[in-house]
Design an enzyme around this catalytic site. Structure first.
Site, mmCIF file in Angstrom:
data_model
loop_
_atom_site.group_PDB
_atom_site.id
_atom_site.type_symbol
_atom_site.label_atom_id
_atom_site.label_comp_id
_atom_site.label_asym_id
_atom_site.label_seq_id
_atom_site.Cartn_x
_atom_site.Cartn_y
_atom_site.Cartn_z
ATOM 1 N N ALA A 257 -10.974 9.565 25.179
ATOM 2 C CA ALA A 257 -11.009 10.325 23.893
ATOM 3 C C ALA A 257 -9.981 11.112 23.415
ATOM 4 O O ALA A 257 -9.162 11.440 24.424
ATOM 5 C CB ALA A 257 -12.393 11.218 23.712
ATOM 6 N N GLU A 259 -8.456 14.314 20.585
ATOM 7 C CA GLU A 259 -8.890 15.522 20.144
ATOM 8 C C GLU A 259 -8.338 15.632 18.437
ATOM 9 O O GLU A 259 -8.227 16.994 18.019
ATOM 10 C CB GLU A 259 -8.607 16.849 20.835
ATOM 11 C CG GLU A 259 -6.908 17.219 21.329
ATOM 12 C CD GLU A 259 -6.562 16.489 22.190
ATOM 13 O OE1 GLU A 259 -6.841 15.647 22.736
ATOM 14 O OE2 GLU A 259 -5.461 17.235 22.692
ATOM 15 N N HIS A 292 -15.301 18.592 25.829
ATOM 16 C CA HIS A 292 -13.775 18.697 26.007
ATOM 17 C C HIS A 292 -12.821 18.588 24.800
ATOM 18 O O HIS A 292 -12.032 19.324 24.582
ATOM 19 C CB HIS A 292 -13.284 17.461 27.060
ATOM 20 C CG HIS A 292 -11.908 17.541 27.154
ATOM 21 N ND1 HIS A 292 -11.356 18.196 28.439
ATOM 22 C CD2 HIS A 292 -10.645 16.980 26.654
ATOM 23 C CE1 HIS A 292 -10.031 18.219 28.513
ATOM 24 N NE2 HIS A 292 -9.694 17.087 27.589
ATOM 25 N N GLU A 293 -13.298 17.576 24.057
ATOM 26 C CA GLU A 293 -12.251 17.171 22.730
ATOM 27 C C GLU A 293 -12.631 18.225 21.778
ATOM 28 O O GLU A 293 -11.716 18.986 21.010
ATOM 29 C CB GLU A 293 -12.487 15.805 22.345
ATOM 30 C CG GLU A 293 -12.564 14.730 23.179
ATOM 31 C CD GLU A 293 -11.116 14.701 24.065
ATOM 32 O OE1 GLU A 293 -10.189 15.268 23.600
ATOM 33 O OE2 GLU A 293 -11.098 14.164 25.031
ATOM 34 N N HIS A 296 -10.770 21.582 22.589
ATOM 35 C CA HIS A 296 -9.269 21.380 22.221
ATOM 36 C C HIS A 296 -8.961 22.029 20.933
ATOM 37 O O HIS A 296 -7.866 22.560 20.511
ATOM 38 C CB HIS A 296 -8.888 20.071 22.346
ATOM 39 C CG HIS A 296 -8.335 19.461 23.614
ATOM 40 N ND1 HIS A 296 -7.267 20.178 24.269
ATOM 41 C CD2 HIS A 296 -8.410 18.384 24.223
ATOM 42 C CE1 HIS A 296 -7.158 19.541 25.400
ATOM 43 N NE2 HIS A 296 -7.736 18.118 25.494
ATOM 44 N N GLU A 315 -4.503 20.838 28.756
ATOM 45 C CA GLU A 315 -5.356 19.857 29.234
ATOM 46 C C GLU A 315 -6.177 20.702 30.504
ATOM 47 O O GLU A 315 -7.466 20.446 30.700
ATOM 48 C CB GLU A 315 -4.641 18.706 29.885
ATOM 49 C CG GLU A 315 -4.486 17.665 28.717
ATOM 50 C CD GLU A 315 -5.422 17.172 27.873
ATOM 51 O OE1 GLU A 315 -6.542 17.496 28.264
ATOM 52 O OE2 GLU A 315 -5.102 16.803 26.754
HETATM 53 N N1 BES Z 1 -5.683 14.489 24.827
HETATM 54 C C1 BES Z 1 -6.394 13.721 25.763
HETATM 55 C C2 BES Z 1 -6.353 12.310 25.565
HETATM 56 C C3 BES Z 1 -5.042 11.664 25.717
HETATM 57 C C4 BES Z 1 -4.711 11.308 27.037
HETATM 58 C C5 BES Z 1 -4.155 11.186 25.113
HETATM 59 C C6 BES Z 1 -3.525 10.505 27.259
HETATM 60 C C7 BES Z 1 -2.840 10.615 25.002
HETATM 61 C C8 BES Z 1 -2.850 10.278 26.451
HETATM 62 C C9 BES Z 1 -7.884 14.230 25.746
HETATM 63 O O1 BES Z 1 -8.142 15.258 25.460
HETATM 64 C C10 BES Z 1 -8.395 14.097 27.192
HETATM 65 O O2 BES Z 1 -7.944 14.753 27.994
HETATM 66 N N2 BES Z 1 -9.122 12.795 27.478
HETATM 67 C C11 BES Z 1 -9.747 12.557 28.590
HETATM 68 C C12 BES Z 1 -11.207 12.929 29.077
HETATM 69 C C13 BES Z 1 -11.159 14.447 29.172
HETATM 70 C C14 BES Z 1 -12.777 14.612 29.476
HETATM 71 C C15 BES Z 1 -10.417 14.951 30.542
HETATM 72 C C16 BES Z 1 -9.647 11.207 28.779
HETATM 73 O O3 BES Z 1 -9.339 10.392 27.680
HETATM 74 O O4 BES Z 1 -9.732 10.746 29.851
HETATM 75 ZN ZN ZN Z 2 -7.671 16.877 26.883
#
Ligand code: BES
Ligand code: ZN
Length: 851
Positions: A257, A259, A292-293, A296, A315
């Site tokens: 996902a 944010e 999580h999102e 952010h 992160e």
């Molecule tokens: N900002 C990230 C999404 C992302 C990851 C965008 C890599 C571009 C490249 C988002 O906040 C995130 O960390 N998502 C994780 C899940 C989270 C619960 C750790 C994901 O997508 O796995």
């Molecule tokens: Zn994240």
């Protein structure tokens, strides 16, 4: 236009941009293969660093450019549009451009693309440059206004809705943000709506937008969102800041996902949930990822990263925050064990191989390759250690100072550390080394007892990692407690602060020699090496007040048992079997905790454990020993299993900690029971279950026992229309396959009409499961290595990001024998030799090979 060789970017080279952006107006005239994007950007020259106007842009068809309404001369390459400083005004100016893009043919799922008939975007980290020319870097923050034109009923972007009419909608986001947080969605979608009143009394509209047919799978996500909003107000004092918060579910998505400000975009697998179609694990994941999102919004959006080297700033901190939230919502003890299992399986594995890197890397080629377990999970552990060292009060005081001081800014790890130095008056320079030194410290301890004084003698050392030969001691918060021989705790949990390579700590005034419980709650991300006999382990398993260490003692016993079975071919130790039986049948203990005790260490974990002990792991021997132990446990617990199975029927399905804990114990029990009853109980459950946790649990138990083909077919007949359930159908077969069958089963599944490599969830269902089936992936003929390489080569031109991530399956090749090592490196070299291989995959394979 020539393609440039991918360049390495260095943290030390950071320089401010030549221009800042005040405001951005974007207009999207949506069309599948010819979307027009018109941009109007107000730039201000940066007097700290004057120079040419440098804009990123990739795969854009440029139609026009003006500055202050007049033509201007510019240069365009594959990656940039540049206007010379001499051709620009010295004061703020308006840049306008028109480009054309093709969302329908965008299979990389980065930038603007189409998924099941809807338009959506993914801009982090560097996807905005595939939408229009822009300074696509996180330190450039601007106020966006967006107009969307299409005949689709729902048109969304960031911020608040401003105006709408037939065929158009306008959105305005008052909060300055970097381009990576931009989002746009348009489609024939339905909203599941809710509302939230913030702590200062502002009403916020909440919506989860989904495709028709999914609207009954939104209620749980909506509640998770409301719980998250309340939690961030209560715990961190952070309030939401727009009139509306939208979430959209998308079927094709590279990650879990994203944010985007006011418009989070989710992989549908991470937001949709219903009892009939989702397991407890999915419910828990949905709750955690929504949190999580949402979190952010403050840690990432209001305060963002100066550059991508600072990724852990948002992160690591946001993972830490979502972990605390999940602990509050469910059980801290169970959550901590799950976190450590995951940390060891992913981050320790990374830290011990060719991909090891700092929590804050110093260079990268493709930033997408650094959304890693180290940045995320070790990044979260570092925050947890900081909090243990300075205490809760100073931690929250520092966070509040961080939010107050840096709101609206793009900042660095130094800014983060500084607020804690200020509130505590401590020098945190040594602690900050956690961001700049890779590798997992090995912590050893021995004890001496002298006339009422117990001394704990610690040493620490960190093995070399690629590019970092010499390691220094880290700051380690080591939480310990002491337990007297009669089982009472004589010294409750206290945090020792280790800063040197070797250090001793004494406890005096003790009347009897106690047993030390060390590294309680896994207070530092290290590998603890401690000589302990099975009896002492069993004593702590029975008497420790720290639930993490209680579980850890059982785990050490299990690992010792498996190592002895594999290396010496002996029977499992009696101490272990007795201790496990006592723990699992103790009805006073939390069922979720007992389920975690019953789960055996994974094959991958055993391979790493053997390797660390100087033994070359044989995947087939590991598989057989573990299967053998499962049969022995089933026989040992023969009389208890039916009663445990009956007693842990949770009744009507509720996806809460209580119900899911019971079901997880019940499914662990069923898996063993199936080895005793030829599948009778599992078959019954499969037919009668009213929830996916038990239906899939029963099917997995059957498949893992080598039966269940009829149930597999009926599962397909029942669920073939549901994409997310079908992902499970694909995944379960590969995950449960015996080593010599896994590659063949995976290959056959790729020929199934419902397989598609364009959908990352489906690709991962088959190949993530193959890579995760340790025995199957490392089967002696190398068939799985070759199959995965074949498919990665096919996927790379379509979706480089997902291809590069999946290369991580090969990162452990140095652990194994020369034959396997050769087979893996042969496949890696074959991937690398592929003509036109993406920069993402090239970087990953090169690093894994260690070239
Ligand atoms: N900002 C990230 C999404 C992302 C990851 C965008 C890599 C571009 C490249 C988002 O906040 C995130 O960390 N998502 C994780 C899940 C989270 C619960 C750790 C994901 O997508 O796995
Ligand atoms: Zn994240």
């Amino acid at each position: 236009m020539t393609a440039l060789a991918p360049q390495t970017i260095f943290l030390k080279d950071y320089a401010e941009p030549h221009h800042w952006v005040e405001t951005v107006h974007l207009t999207f005239a949506l069309a599948p293969r010819a979307t027009r994007v018109t941009s109007k950007i107000v730039f201000t020259p940066n007097t700290n660093n004057l120079g040419d106007l440098i804009l990123n842009g990739e795969q854009l068809s440029l139609k026009s450019v003006t500055v202050n309404g007049a033509p201007v001369s510019y240069e365009v390459t594959d990656t940039h549009l540049t206007v010379k400083q001499a051709d620009l005004p010295c004061e703020p100016f308006t840049f306008e451009a028109e480009v054309e893009i093709s969302p329908e043919t965008n299979t990389a799922l980065e930038g603007l693309y189409m998924s099941s008939g809807m338009y959506c975007t993914q801009c982090e980290a560097e996807g905005f440059r595939k939408i229009t020319y822009y300074p696509d870097r996180p330190d450039v923050m601007a106020v966006f206004t967006v107009r969307v034109e299409s005949d689709l009923p729902v048109m969304l972007s960031n911020g608040n809705p401003q105006a709408a009419g037939a065929g158009w909608a306008e959105w305005h986001d008052p909060w300055p943000k970097p381009a990576y947080l931009f989002a746009l969605v348009a489609g024939d979608l339905l909203a599941h709506s809710g509302s939230f009143t913030t702590m200062s009394g502002k009403d916020v509209d909440l919506n989860i937008y989904v495709r028709k047919g999914d609207e009954d799978k939104c209620a749980f996500g909506m509640q998770a969102l409301i719980d998250s909003m309340r939690w961030d107000e209560r715990v961190y004092g952070r309030e939401y800041d727009l009139d509306i918060f939208n979430i959209v579910a998308v079927d094709d998505f590279n990650m879990g996902a994203m944010e985007n400000k006011g418009l989070n975009i989710f992989n549908s697998s991470c937001v949709l949930a219903s009892p009939e179609t989702s397991t407890d694990a999915t419910f828990e994941r949905v709750e955690g990822i929504i949190a999580h999102e949402y979190f952010h919004n403050w840690t990432g959006n209001r305060i963002t990263c100066r550059d991508w080297f600072q990724l852990c700033l948002k992160e690591g901190l946001t993972v830490y925050r979502d972990q605390m939230f999940s602990g509050d919502m469910r059980s801290h003890a169970v959550k901590r064990i799950e976190e450590v299992l995951q940390l060891r399986a992913r981050q320790f594995r990374e830290d011990n191989g060719p991909l090891a890197h700092n929590v804050r890397p110093e260079s990268f080629v493709e930033i997408n390759n650094f959304y890693t377990a180290t940045v995320y999970e070790k990044g979260a552990e570092v925050i947890g250690m900081l909090r243990r060292l300075i205490g809760d009060e100073a931690y929250y005081k520092g966070c509040t100072l961080y939010f107050d001081r840096h709101d609206g800014q793009a900042v660095t790890i130094e800014d983060w550390i500084k607020v804690f130095e200020e509130v505590t008056g401590r020098d945190l320079a040594h602690f900050a080394q956690w961001y700049s030194q890779a590798g997992t410290p090995r912590l050893t301890v021995n004890e001496t007892w002298d006339n009422g004084t117990l001394t704990l003698n610690f040493t620490q050392s960190t093995p070399a990692t690629p590019g970092q030969e010499v390691k220094k001691p880290q700051v380690l918060p080591i939480m310990v407690g002491l337990i007297a021989p009669d089982g009472t705790e004589v010294v409750p949990s206290t945090v020792l602060e280790m800063t040197e390579s070797a250090q001793s700590f004494t406890f005096d005034g003790l009347s009897e020699r106690p047993v030390a419980s060390i590294l309680r709650d896994f207070s530092a991300p290290v590998i603890l090496q401690r000589e302990m006999d099975a009896k002492t382990r069993a004593f702590l398993l029975a008497h420790d007040t720290d639930p993490f260490n209680t579980w850890e003692m059982g785990r050490m016993l299990a690992k010792d048992t498996l190592v002895a079975m594999i290396v010496d071919g002996v029977e499992p130790a009696r101490d272990y079997l007795d201790a496990l039986k006592t723990m699992v049948t103790d009805a006073t203990k939390d069922p979720a905790f007992r389920a975690l005790c019953l789960a055996l260490p994974s094959q991958d974990d055993m391979a790493q454990t053997l390797f660390d002990a100087g033994v070359t792991p044989d995947p087939m021997a590991i598989y057989e020993a573990r299967e053998n132990l499962r049969h022995i446990l089933a026989a040992e617990l023969k009389d208890d299993l039916p009663a445990l199975y009956a007693a842990n029927d949770a009744g009507a399905f509720k996806p809460d900690a209580d119900g899911s804990g019971k079901r997880s114990l019940r499914m662990a029990v069923l898996s063993l029971l199936t080895l005793n009853d030829q599948g009778t109980a599992a078959q019954n459950l499969f037919e009668t279950a009213d929830n996916m946790t038990e239906q899939a649990g029963a099917l997995t138990a059957l498949l893992s026992a080598g039966i269940g083909q009829e149930e597999l077919a009926s599962f397909y007949a029942q669920w073939f229309h549901d994409r997310l359930v079908m992902d499970k159908w694909f995944m379960m077969q590969v995950a449960a396959a015996a080593p010599l069958d896994a590659a063949r089963i995976a290959q056959t599944l790729t020929e199934h009409a419902d397989f598609s490599m364009k959908n990352p969830n489906r690709f991962r269902a088959v190949f993530g499961a193959l890579a995760g089936n340790h025995g199957g992936f490392h089967a002696p003929d190398g068939a799985a290595y070759k199959l995965l390489a074949d498919w990665l080569i096919q996927l790379d031109p379509l979706n480089p990001q997902t291809t590069a991530r999946m290369c991580g399956a090969f990162e452990t090749w140095k652990r194994y024998d020369a034959d396997r090592g050769d087979m893996i490196t042969t496949q890696l070299k074959r991937i690398l030799a592929t003509k036109g291989l993406s920069g993402d995959t090239t970087e990953m394979v090169t690093r894994i090979l260690g070239a």
